[in-house]
Design an enzyme around this catalytic site. Structure first.
Site, PDB file in Angstrom:
ATOM      1  N   ASP A  64      35.586  -6.519   2.797  1.00 30.55           N
ATOM      2  CA  ASP A  64      34.376  -7.126   3.370  1.00 30.55           C
ATOM      3  C   ASP A  64      34.497  -7.295   4.879  1.00 30.55           C
ATOM      4  O   ASP A  64      35.546  -7.738   5.371  1.00 30.55           O
ATOM      5  CB  ASP A  64      34.170  -8.523   2.773  1.00 30.55           C
ATOM      6  CG  ASP A  64      33.208  -8.526   1.611  1.00 30.55           C
ATOM      7  OD1 ASP A  64      32.356  -7.623   1.528  1.00 30.55           O
ATOM      8  OD2 ASP A  64      33.311  -9.445   0.773  1.00 30.55           O
ATOM      9  N   LYS A  92      32.460  -3.305   3.220  1.00 29.41           N
ATOM     10  CA  LYS A  92      31.205  -3.777   2.622  1.00 29.41           C
ATOM     11  C   LYS A  92      30.531  -4.717   3.618  1.00 29.41           C
ATOM     12  O   LYS A  92      31.200  -5.534   4.253  1.00 29.41           O
ATOM     13  CB  LYS A  92      31.446  -4.484   1.287  1.00 29.41           C
ATOM     14  CG  LYS A  92      30.153  -5.008   0.651  1.00 29.41           C
ATOM     15  CD  LYS A  92      30.334  -5.391  -0.809  1.00 29.41           C
ATOM     16  CE  LYS A  92      31.051  -6.684  -1.035  1.00 29.41           C
ATOM     17  NZ  LYS A  92      30.385  -7.886  -0.457  1.00 29.41           N
ATOM     18  N   GLU A 156      23.587  -8.659  -6.138  1.00 24.38           N
ATOM     19  CA  GLU A 156      24.132  -9.960  -6.548  1.00 24.38           C
ATOM     20  C   GLU A 156      23.035 -10.929  -6.967  1.00 24.38           C
ATOM     21  O   GLU A 156      22.089 -11.196  -6.209  1.00 24.38           O
ATOM     22  CB  GLU A 156      24.968 -10.574  -5.413  1.00 24.38           C
ATOM     23  CG  GLU A 156      25.534 -11.940  -5.804  1.00 24.38           C
ATOM     24  CD  GLU A 156      26.695 -12.437  -4.979  1.00 24.38           C
ATOM     25  OE1 GLU A 156      27.157 -11.730  -4.068  1.00 24.38           O
ATOM     26  OE2 GLU A 156      27.159 -13.569  -5.267  1.00 24.38           O
TER      27      GLU A 156
HETATM   28  O1  KIV Z   1      33.315 -11.386  -1.527  1.00 20.13           O
HETATM   29  C1  KIV Z   1      33.170 -11.014  -2.704  1.00 20.13           C
HETATM   30  O2  KIV Z   1      34.025 -11.216  -3.562  1.00 20.13           O
HETATM   31  C2  KIV Z   1      31.930 -10.329  -3.060  1.00 20.13           C
HETATM   32  C3  KIV Z   1      31.605 -10.206  -4.508  1.00 20.13           C
HETATM   33  C4  KIV Z   1      31.079 -11.494  -5.017  1.00 20.13           C
HETATM   34  C5  KIV Z   1      30.700  -9.066  -4.764  1.00 20.13           C
HETATM   35  O3  KIV Z   1      31.201  -9.933  -2.196  1.00 20.13           O
END
Ligand code: KIV
Length: 239
Positions: A64, A92, A156
């Protein structure tokens, strides 16, 4: 897809032949003890992405981009490059940030999108897209993420019917969390799945085992045996 933030969990997800490991910024809540994901830094993500990388052989690693690390295209590209250097195969990004996503992809870094509930910017954890207008907006966002070049998108916390429509409208995989069974794939936070973190429990998360209970039992047994003088015994010490 499942989350991992460390080496032993990455080893387990590899052994189970999970397709994608998400080094999610949920790291902040389930590992680092923050109230929200907003306190997670790029330095945290690099640290944990490298740990996951050391335990990884076959899974695709997606990391992320944390809150505000994608504020401008320049910042986002620099941070995405750092995550890739730490071991991520892709990053992401939450929300419909097509300009920023295109900039990252143009540097050769694949991007996974994320629509519906966006934990980095939400003030309330609730289902998104119950009303037609909101559902249409989520669909529009998902389609523009595909057009911007995302290779997959996380949906989500949206109703099954909305997730189904979005999944059918996209040619890239839609990966659901709290979005029903019509998505192409599913993702969960591993700490929810194994019952290791119980301070915040989303109702969509199924707990398959209660690891916290087992750890507590082991710690209490250890404490008891140390206090009784029965540990360490002959089998666990040297002559
Ligand atoms: O940060 C995370 O774990 C996520 C998931 C909830 C998809 O973005």
């Amino acid at each position: 897809m499942l989350t991992a933030y460390d080496y032993p969990t990455a080893l387990i997800l590899n052994q189970a032949e999970i397709d994608i490991i998400l080094v999610g910024d949920t790291l902040g809540m389930v590992v680092l003890g923050y109230e929200t994901t907003r306190d997670v830094t790029v330095t945290d993500m690099i640290h944990h992405t490298s740990a996951v990388k050391r335990g990884n052989e076959t899974c695709l690693i997606v990391s992320d981009l944390p809150y505000q690390s994608d504020k401008t295209s320049e910042l986002a590209v620099g941070n995405a490059k750092q995550l890739v250097s730490a071991g991520a195969d892709a990053v992401k990004i939450e929300g419909n940030k097509t300009g920023i996503i295109r900039a990252i992809i143009s540097e050769g870094i694949p991007v996974m999108g994320h629509v519906g509930l966006l934990p980095q910017t939400t003030d309330r954890f609730r289902v998104r897209g119950r009303k037609e207008r909101e559902a249409n907006q989520i669909l529009e966002d998902a389609v523009s993420l595909e057009l911007a070049g995302c290779f997959a998108v996380v949906l989500e916390c949206i109703p099954n019917s909305v997730a189904k429509k979005i999944t059918e409208s996209l040619s890239i995989p839609a990966i659901g969390i709290g979005a029903g069974s019509s998505c192409d794939g599913q993702v969960l936070v591993t700490h929810d799945l194994i019952g290791l973190f119980d301070r915040f429990k989303p109702s969509f998360a199924k707990q398959f085992v209660n690891v916290k209970k087992e750890i507590l039992r082991a710690v209490e047994c250890y404490k008891f045996e140390v206090q009784q003088g029965t540990f360490p015994d002959a089998d666990h010490s040297y002559e």
